[in-house]
Design an enzyme around this catalytic site. Structure first.
Site, PDB file in Angstrom:
ATOM      1  N   ASP A  51       0.854  -1.190   0.000  1.00 56.59           N
ATOM      2  CA  ASP A  51       0.000   0.000   0.000  1.00 56.59           C
ATOM      3  C   ASP A  51       0.890   1.239   0.000  1.00 56.59           C
ATOM      4  OD1 ASP A  51      -3.120   0.620   1.474  1.00 56.59           O
ATOM      5  OD2 ASP A  51      -1.687   2.183   0.935  1.00 56.59           O
ATOM      6  N   ALA A  75      -4.623   4.671  -7.458  1.00 53.78           N
ATOM      7  CA  ALA A  75      -5.299   5.847  -6.903  1.00 53.78           C
ATOM      8  C   ALA A  75      -6.771   5.531  -6.708  1.00 53.78           C
ATOM      9  CB  ALA A  75      -5.174   7.040  -7.860  1.00 53.78           C
ATOM     10  N   TYR A 141     -11.290  14.624  -6.120  1.00 54.86           N
ATOM     11  CA  TYR A 141     -10.575  13.687  -6.993  1.00 54.86           C
ATOM     12  C   TYR A 141      -9.661  14.449  -7.956  1.00 54.86           C
ATOM     13  CZ  TYR A 141      -9.743  10.806 -11.088  1.00 54.86           C
ATOM     14  OH  TYR A 141      -9.147  10.187 -12.150  1.00 54.86           O
ATOM     15  N   LYS A 145      -5.367  14.830  -8.067  1.00 48.65           N
ATOM     16  CA  LYS A 145      -4.523  14.527  -9.224  1.00 48.65           C
ATOM     17  C   LYS A 145      -3.695  15.752  -9.610  1.00 48.65           C
ATOM     18  CE  LYS A 145      -5.604  10.212 -10.309  1.00 48.65           C
ATOM     19  NZ  LYS A 145      -4.696   9.147 -10.742  1.00 48.65           N
ATOM     20  N   ASN A 170     -12.578   9.965 -21.106  1.00 49.54           N
ATOM     21  CA  ASN A 170     -13.377   8.869 -20.538  1.00 49.54           C
ATOM     22  C   ASN A 170     -12.861   7.502 -20.970  1.00 49.54           C
ATOM     23  OD1 ASN A 170     -15.013  11.329 -20.219  1.00 49.54           O
ATOM     24  ND2 ASN A 170     -16.483   9.892 -19.366  1.00 49.54           N
ATOM     25  N   HIS A 187     -19.804   4.393 -13.883  1.00 53.16           N
ATOM     26  CA  HIS A 187     -19.534   4.861 -15.243  1.00 53.16           C
ATOM     27  C   HIS A 187     -20.613   4.442 -16.239  1.00 53.16           C
ATOM     28  CE1 HIS A 187     -15.343   5.077 -13.550  1.00 53.16           C
ATOM     29  NE2 HIS A 187     -15.619   6.313 -13.918  1.00 53.16           N
ATOM     30  N   ARG A 276     -26.664  15.046 -12.373  1.00 54.89           N
ATOM     31  CA  ARG A 276     -25.726  14.623 -11.321  1.00 54.89           C
ATOM     32  C   ARG A 276     -24.875  15.843 -10.975  1.00 54.89           C
ATOM     33  NH1 ARG A 276     -21.773   9.613 -12.681  1.00 54.89           N
ATOM     34  NH2 ARG A 276     -20.778  11.180 -13.996  1.00 54.89           N
ATOM     35  N   GLY A 278     -22.200  18.500 -10.404  1.00 57.72           N
ATOM     36  CA  GLY A 278     -20.795  18.614 -10.796  1.00 57.72           C
ATOM     37  C   GLY A 278     -20.496  18.169 -12.216  1.00 57.72           C
ATOM     38  N   ASP A 279     -21.487  17.654 -12.960  1.00 53.71           N
ATOM     39  CA  ASP A 279     -21.215  17.190 -14.329  1.00 53.71           C
ATOM     40  C   ASP A 279     -21.072  18.380 -15.288  1.00 53.71           C
ATOM     41  OD1 ASP A 279     -21.033  14.452 -14.206  1.00 53.71           O
ATOM     42  OD2 ASP A 279     -23.151  14.094 -14.620  1.00 53.71           O
TER      43      ASP A 279
END
Ligand code: UDP
Length: 323
Positions: A51, A75, A141, A145, A170, A187, A276, A278-279
């Site tokens: 880990d 991740a 998320y 990154k 994607n 997804h 949804r 935040g899209d």
């Protein structure tokens, strides 16, 4: 050449390991199997379980293997979950990444190819999105990154570590061996195909009142084999920097559904659901830099071909990998 692949039991990592091994690279996979799958480990690779949040195992692995380069996939990668548990995302994706980079320093490993994301751009001002688009993530998320990209930039400047950031759009599709199995699955393509298999009653279309031709969100779907290929090109070309990886073509949720119906020959029930949170309405890559600098061209990312490969994998693994 020896490559250490973190997260090689996960979706994109497993396929990249497969391609590396096909090309004769010596691959060691480092994975904690928390979200990856033992069955997604290519048997030709050496496997070390550990880990990244613990500095010792990755340091030992790095000193033992002394790879020529690291490909870093390990991740957490669920936007919704990151809104509920941001701390888990920063600890795993940033702290874990720092432990990885420190292990590289200890072993004198000078090259890393990092699995980044278009989520680092947030709601882009301009579409198609180039690498110069301001990075303003909308969720932990994407922020985690981006933070790790920044950490690596300093390791590059101050410790001479070469870094490549591959910002995926994607990811989808499958090879004959490895495919997509997330728990929970969020997804679009796997959900559509699970509905086709009868494992879900219907697809919820998250909003049809966006400012797009049919009102549903548009995304740039890229086959994981094309993503994997970009890693190998980045390694072979010896380039550094950030590269967007997408096709440059956008497909709406409704278009994806239509193609899935065509490919599967199944009805696939769908109903309208609220947006949804935040899209962004439209995320499409300008992948011109990857083409020009890496010589990368997507060859497997026709959406019908993606759907066929994902459908074959879903039918062969209706319950996903064994648990
Ligand atoms: N989507 C949807 N229903 C679902 C899952 C996804 O309508 O059950 C939509 C989602 O709102 C987005 C697109 O499909 O517009 C792609 O979503 P996915 O989660 O696959 O990828 P993202 O672009 O969010 O990373």
């Amino acid at each position: 050449m020896k490559i250490l692949v973190t997260g090689g039991a996960g979706y994109i990592g497993s396929v990249t390991a497969e391609l590396l091994l096909d090309e004769g690279y010596e691959v060691t996979i480092f994975d904690n199997l928390e979200r990856g799958h033992r069955d997604a480990l290519d048997p030709r690779a050496r496997f070390l379980q550990g880990d990244l949040r613990d500095p010792a195992p990755i340091r030992e692995a790095m000193l033992d293997v002394r790879p020529d380069a690291v490909m870093h996939f390990a991740a957490y990668a669920l936007v919704g979950e990151s809104m509920d548990r941001p701390e888990a995302y920063f600890r795993n994706n940033v702290t874990g990444g720092i432990n990885l980079a420190d292990a590289m320093l200890a072993a004198g490993v000078k090259k890393i190819i990092f699995s980044s994301t278009c989520a680092t751009y947030g709601q882009p001002e301009r579409v198609p999105i180039t690498e110069d688009e301001p990075q303003k993530p909308h969720n932990p998320y994407g922020e985690s990154k981006l933070m790790y990209e920044k950490v690596l930039n300093w390791y590059r400047d101050l410790h001479g570590i070469d870094c490549v950031f591959l910002r995926y759009f994607n990811a989808c599709g499958a090879t004959a061996k490895f495919g997509e199995d997330h728990e929970p699955e969020t997804h679009l393509i796997p959900i559509v195909l699970k509905t086709a298999l009868g494992q879900r009653e219907k697809l919820s279309i998250f909003g049809d009142d966006y400012d797009t031709p049919d009102g549903t969100c548009i995304r740039d779907y890229i086959h994981i084999v094309d993503l994997a290929r970009a890693h190998i090109l980045a390694l072979q070309e010896g380039r550094a920097g950030a590269f967007n990886l997408g096709t440059g073509d956008g497909f709406s949720v409704k278009a994806v559904l239509d193609i899935a119906r065509e490919v599967t020959g199944r009805e696939i029930r769908a109903e309208l659901a609220p947006r949804r949170p935040g899209d962004p309405p439209r995320l499409v890559a300008d992948a011109g830099r990857a083409k020009a600098v890496l010589g990368w061209t997507p060859r497997h990312s026709d959406l019908h071909a993606i759907m066929r490969s994902a459908w074959e994998w879903q039918q062969a693994h209706p319950e996903g990998y064994s648990r």
